[in-house]
Design an enzyme around this catalytic site. Structure first.
Site, mmCIF file in Angstrom:
data_model
loop_
_atom_site.group_PDB
_atom_site.id
_atom_site.type_symbol
_atom_site.label_atom_id
_atom_site.label_comp_id
_atom_site.label_asym_id
_atom_site.label_seq_id
_atom_site.Cartn_x
_atom_site.Cartn_y
_atom_site.Cartn_z
ATOM 1 N N GLY A 164 34.356 49.816 53.244
ATOM 2 C CA GLY A 164 35.471 49.233 52.514
ATOM 3 C C GLY A 164 35.988 47.984 53.205
ATOM 4 C CD GLU A 194 30.133 43.507 55.835
ATOM 5 O OE1 GLU A 194 29.408 43.108 54.902
ATOM 6 O OE2 GLU A 194 30.641 44.653 55.854
ATOM 7 C CG ASP A 272 25.236 45.832 52.404
ATOM 8 O OD1 ASP A 272 25.602 47.029 52.523
ATOM 9 O OD2 ASP A 272 26.037 44.886 52.406
#
Length: 319
Positions: A164, A194, A272
């Site tokens: 998230g 990230e 991903d």
């Protein structure tokens, strides 16, 4: 018996970000959902994407149709087929079961549907599969604890993750639940570094007990952290194309994967969201070869890292 699968290992793959556009359209039609456009466009991140939050929004169209056991099973099964076509022999799928409760399913039923799809897909293709459940940041503590309990009581789940939006959202509220998860033998990987900086990676390791880091590309900004990752052999689940799309890095040419590799960090390569990013593992390999001059030996080294870091079994629980 299925033929043997390929030789590659993918550690970081979101099921809801990897649903075939044709499947999204078929599920929408069956469920009476009107899509505002072609799924091929709706389910793929915009070329103008500038943040992780925008990237995550591209998953919404898949989430709309992944609210029944049948749909969840199909998405998981087809992901394994796509792994097989991409030369993957060990694939670890992850998803956040809390996002699939809109039609009244409980976490256990949601998890079982996905686990069954992965298991049957593996039986049909020869791909070895594992399932990781994602907790969400931010999320109410009771939701995190419920996901941990679901994972701990399911013999189909190998590990836990936190995913998230990252920026400005601490991992620390998840720490107690993740201690319980580790005591139950669950393996731990955490999205960090990230959209947020090195501090999030330190917290993932020291507070949540992460054995691997999802993405982790901003670790390169902290030499002490790079040394820690290398010394403790904490693998980074790097997703090159996605990292550019989420603006974790400015461009592929500026991606730190090669710098981290040379520093001794065990980097691995994953997709991903295969649909959202519009990539395959073999496509990511080609990009790394073109951008950084990776050789077959370099790719083999990254694959060896992934094999060593793979979650093949639970640890012996201490509770």
């Amino acid at each position: 018996m299925a033929e043997s699968a390929g030789t590659a290992t993918e550690l970081h793959c979101h099921i809801d970000g990897s649903v075939r556009p044709s499947t999204i359209e078929d599920l929408a039609r069956r469920q009476g959902i009107d899509l505002p456009g072609p799924a091929e466009a709706l389910a793929r991140v915009s070329p103008s994407c500038t943040s992780l939050v925008e990237y995550i929004a591209a998953i919404d169209v898949a989430l709309d149709v992944l609210q029944t056991p049948e749909a969840l099973y199909r998405a998981a099964f087809e992901l394994v087929e796509d792994w097989r076509a991409d030369g993957v022999h060990h694939g670890e799928a992850r998803f956040a079961p809390a996002l699939h409760r809109r039609r009244g399913l409980d976490l256990a039923a949601i998890t079982e549907a996905v686990a069954s799809g992965l298991r049957d897909g593996g039986d049909a293709t020869g791909v070895e599969t594992r399932l990781i459940l994602c907790c969400l940041r931010p999320a109410a503590p009771d939701v995190t604890w419920a996901v941990v309990e679901t994972a701990a009581t399911s013999d189909q789940v190998i590990g836990l993750d936190v995913s998230g939006p990252e920026a400005g959202v601490s991992l620390l509220p998840h720490a107690a639940a993740f201690r319980a998860a580790r005591d139950a033998g669950l393996r731990i990987t955490v999205h960090a570094g990230e959209a947020d900086g090195p501090r999030s990676v330190w917290d993932a390791i020291d507070e949540l007990g992460a054995e691997r880091i999802g993405h982790g590309v901003r670790s390169v900004r902290d030499p002490a952290l790079v040394r820690r990752l290398a010394t403790d052999a904490i693998a980074l689940e790097v997703c090159p194309t996605s990292n550019v799309q989420t603006a974790a890095v400015a461009s592929l040419a500026e991606h730190p994967i090669d710098e981290l590799r040379r520093a001794g960090v065990p980097v691995t390569v994953s997709c991903d969201g295969r649909t959202v990013s519009g990539v395959t593992l073999q496509g990511e390999r080609a990009l790394l070869e073109h951008t950084f001059g990776w050789t077959s030996a370099d790719w083999a080294a990254a694959q060896a890292n992934a094999e060593r870091a793979a979650f093949t079994d639970r640890r012996s629980g201490t509770s």
